[in-house]
Motif scaffolding. Structure first.
Motif, PDB file in Angstrom:
ATOM      1  N   HIS A 148       0.805  -1.222   0.000  1.00  0.00           N
ATOM      2  CA  HIS A 148       0.000   0.000   0.000  1.00  0.00           C
ATOM      3  C   HIS A 148       0.837   1.271   0.000  1.00  0.00           C
ATOM      4  O   HIS A 148       0.352   2.319  -0.391  1.00  0.00           O
ATOM      5  CB  HIS A 148      -0.928   0.003   1.215  1.00  0.00           C
ATOM      6  N   GLY A 149       2.095   1.185   0.432  1.00  0.00           N
ATOM      7  CA  GLY A 149       2.863   2.409   0.585  1.00  0.00           C
ATOM      8  C   GLY A 149       3.819   2.719  -0.548  1.00  0.00           C
ATOM      9  O   GLY A 149       4.549   3.698  -0.477  1.00  0.00           O
ATOM     10  N   THR A 150       3.817   1.880  -1.582  1.00  0.00           N
ATOM     11  CA  THR A 150       4.814   2.075  -2.627  1.00  0.00           C
ATOM     12  C   THR A 150       4.179   2.084  -4.010  1.00  0.00           C
ATOM     13  O   THR A 150       3.119   1.487  -4.223  1.00  0.00           O
ATOM     14  CB  THR A 150       5.857   0.932  -2.602  1.00  0.00           C
ATOM     15  N   ALA A 151       4.854   2.743  -4.925  1.00  0.00           N
ATOM     16  CA  ALA A 151       4.367   2.754  -6.302  1.00  0.00           C
ATOM     17  C   ALA A 151       4.366   1.335  -6.864  1.00  0.00           C
ATOM     18  O   ALA A 151       3.417   0.920  -7.536  1.00  0.00           O
ATOM     19  CB  ALA A 151       5.243   3.673  -7.160  1.00  0.00           C
ATOM     20  N   SER A 152       5.419   0.567  -6.567  1.00  0.00           N
ATOM     21  CA  SER A 152       5.489  -0.809  -7.057  1.00  0.00           C
ATOM     22  C   SER A 152       4.301  -1.618  -6.561  1.00  0.00           C
ATOM     23  O   SER A 152       3.670  -2.356  -7.323  1.00  0.00           O
ATOM     24  CB  SER A 152       6.787  -1.469  -6.592  1.00  0.00           C
ATOM     25  N   LEU A 225       3.251 -10.208 -11.587  1.00  0.00           N
ATOM     26  CA  LEU A 225       4.279 -10.869 -10.782  1.00  0.00           C
ATOM     27  C   LEU A 225       4.937  -9.889  -9.834  1.00  0.00           C
ATOM     28  O   LEU A 225       5.378 -10.247  -8.748  1.00  0.00           O
ATOM     29  CB  LEU A 225       5.382 -11.416 -11.689  1.00  0.00           C
ATOM     30  N   GLY A 226       5.033  -8.657 -10.284  1.00  0.00           N
ATOM     31  CA  GLY A 226       5.763  -7.664  -9.524  1.00  0.00           C
ATOM     32  C   GLY A 226       5.764  -6.373 -10.308  1.00  0.00           C
ATOM     33  O   GLY A 226       4.871  -6.145 -11.120  1.00  0.00           O
ATOM     34  N   ALA A 227       6.768  -5.555 -10.071  1.00  0.00           N
ATOM     35  CA  ALA A 227       6.772  -4.266 -10.741  1.00  0.00           C
ATOM     36  C   ALA A 227       8.186  -3.799 -11.040  1.00  0.00           C
ATOM     37  O   ALA A 227       9.151  -4.193 -10.374  1.00  0.00           O
ATOM     38  CB  ALA A 227       6.054  -3.224  -9.879  1.00  0.00           C
ATOM     39  N   LEU A 228       8.263  -2.994 -12.054  1.00  0.00           N
ATOM     40  CA  LEU A 228       9.504  -2.318 -12.427  1.00  0.00           C
ATOM     41  C   LEU A 228       9.319  -0.861 -11.995  1.00  0.00           C
ATOM     42  O   LEU A 228       8.266  -0.279 -12.235  1.00  0.00           O
ATOM     43  CB  LEU A 228       9.694  -2.417 -13.939  1.00  0.00           C
ATOM     44  N   ALA A 229      10.328  -0.289 -11.363  1.00  0.00           N
ATOM     45  CA  ALA A 229      10.136   1.045 -10.801  1.00  0.00           C
ATOM     46  C   ALA A 229      11.337   1.956 -11.010  1.00  0.00           C
ATOM     47  O   ALA A 229      12.467   1.487 -11.164  1.00  0.00           O
ATOM     48  CB  ALA A 229       9.819   0.951  -9.308  1.00  0.00           C
TER      49      ALA A 229
END
Lengths: 274, 274
Positions: A148-152, A225-229
DNA sequence: ACCAATGGTTCAAATAATGAACCAAATAAC
DNA sequence: GTTATTTGGTTCATTATTTGAACCATTGGT
């Protein structure tokens, strides 16, 4: 009759098999706690000492943990490296990520990183710095960050199943900084925006002074799966840089998804046009 | 009473704990067999299908394996990457190795690699090519190589405990090429040389046309963890290159041992002088 | 010398793992 | 196009393993 046993068990509210218990021991190792003694691990896991010891012994025999020389504390063993190399041979996420990260870092001049979703957290598995600026956002691999606290995290949540999103938002939502969004409804509103744009943005939500952009990466089943940031100092952000980051990030995320054999879901912005 | 584990034990028909059984399933994944179906794994492991299924389910829940989309075959999961990153944070073997490998490769102009001992085999965890020559010895990470047929293996054996050496030499010693040493006594004789020189050498013992040099790397307990090696085409080997490789390799291996927090045993050549 | 930790061990009691047999669905064979 | 085989997955009574309280032997602090 039965006592509430391990932490994971109580959190999940279900029984866990012996194997799950053993593997759950591995989750107590973190960057800030790379070595754990038997007694500490017993307390952390809320399991019986004899049980922890036996499980550790089995994990040790398999090379998943080893005992550090000085005290007899345990730490992760070399076998995980072997398995990681094998996993890379099958699904070259790390290898591919490094290339994408380097290029994205060079194009934007900022710190880039890839994080994978695991349970209710994200784990950073690779990062790259750009040599362009002396000041940069510092990162570590294996860092654990919240949804909840991150862009990713928001990038992943926006394209996750409703059940998953609900589960995360119904859990505790600690405020990492004064700017962290902690209201589920406010978060859901932001997720709608993320869904529309395909990119999540967070200003000071996890670390103060950090302006992050993130785009989800998808697996073969079209699930995130996840995120690129890209993480930039707030002080350096300008409309021009923001536009550059968003455009480069979008391109890089699609590339990463493609190169690991994933497919974007139909709902992902820009898919219909393709 | 110690409790060694893995495949050898199962073949010997002894008991193994549930956790060991589950983890042993992971050993059946290799480069050439990155995905395995339930039935195949059942046959490979010689366990009951229901057991394998349940173990796989637990491994899957923990993220150690996942099911590939097409068929429902299993492959190693993303969790191993997380653990590997954590292990790296605690003991940066891979990170340090890559630097050492790059420099050693640049200095010698040949392919370099690091392999770690695991049970009765060695696993290559990292490698580097030199751009100097168009022809080079090809390598893959996660490659599995034998003790008796490789310079790396001999380097480890020479400084391993007598019990370990005996165990390896009393096992089967397959000939990989016509030049592989398979006679235990002949191997022991070579090990004496390796002990004296601190470097093992193998010409065509594992792959024909490959001339390998290897030096052991040691852990904090002064026991050999694995080896650092240089692999050159036989056709390119000259006395001058050989001398260069040996000198650079010796230096690089000491550096690697030091950088991962290890210590060479007193018996290692050149230690007394230090 | 003491106390409170630590890592490690034991053994009866309780629990979880096991394996043969059983599905349904997908291939393969004819 | 029907049959036979193989696949992933499931069930449940039997069995063997895991479990946990109590117990050592060391270590380190006071």
């Amino acid at each position: 009759m039965k006592k509430p046993a391990t932490q994971a068990q109580r959190e999940a509210g279900k029984k866990m098999g012996t194997v799950t218990k053993a593997l759950s021991l591995l989750t107590f190792f973190t960057q800030t706690r790379p070595e754990i003694g038997l007694s500490d691990l017993t307390r952390l896991s809320r399991m019986n000492k004899a049980t922890v010891y036996r499980l550790l012994t089995e994990l040790q025999a398999a090379g998943f943990v080893e005992q550090a020389g000085a005290d007899r504390a345990y730490r992760l063993g070399p076998e995980v490296l072997r398995l990681a190399a094998l996993r890379e041979a099958a699904v070259p996420i790390l290898t591919v990520s490094r290339g994408v990260l380097d290029r994205l870092g060079a194009a934007t001049g900022e710190t880039t990183h890839v994080s994978l979703a695991k349970d209710d957290m994200l784990n950073t598995i690779a990062h790259a710095y750009s040599p362009l600026h002396a000041t940069r956002v510092a990162m570590e691999d294996a860092e654990v960050i919240s949804f909840h606290g991150t862009a990713s995290g928001m990038a992943v949540l926006a394209f996750a199943t409703p059940e998953f999103t609900d589960a995360v938002l119904s859990g505790p939502l600690p405020a990492h900084t004064a700017d962290t969004l902690t209201d589920p409804e406010a978060i859901r509103a932001v997720l709608d925006t993320v869904r529309a744009e395909g990119i999540a943005e967070s200003v000071g939500g996890f670390e103060a002074d950090v302006h992050s952009h993130a785009a989800p990466i998808f697996g073969p089943d079209s699930r995130p799966l996840g995120a690129l940031a890209v993480a930039a100092p707030v002080s350096r952000m300008t409309p021009a840089l923001r536009a550059l980051i968003r455009s480069e990030l979008r391109r890089a995320a699609l590339e990463l998804t493609r190169d690991i054999g994933g497919t974007c879901p139909p709902s992902y912005p820009g898919q219909a046009a393709a």
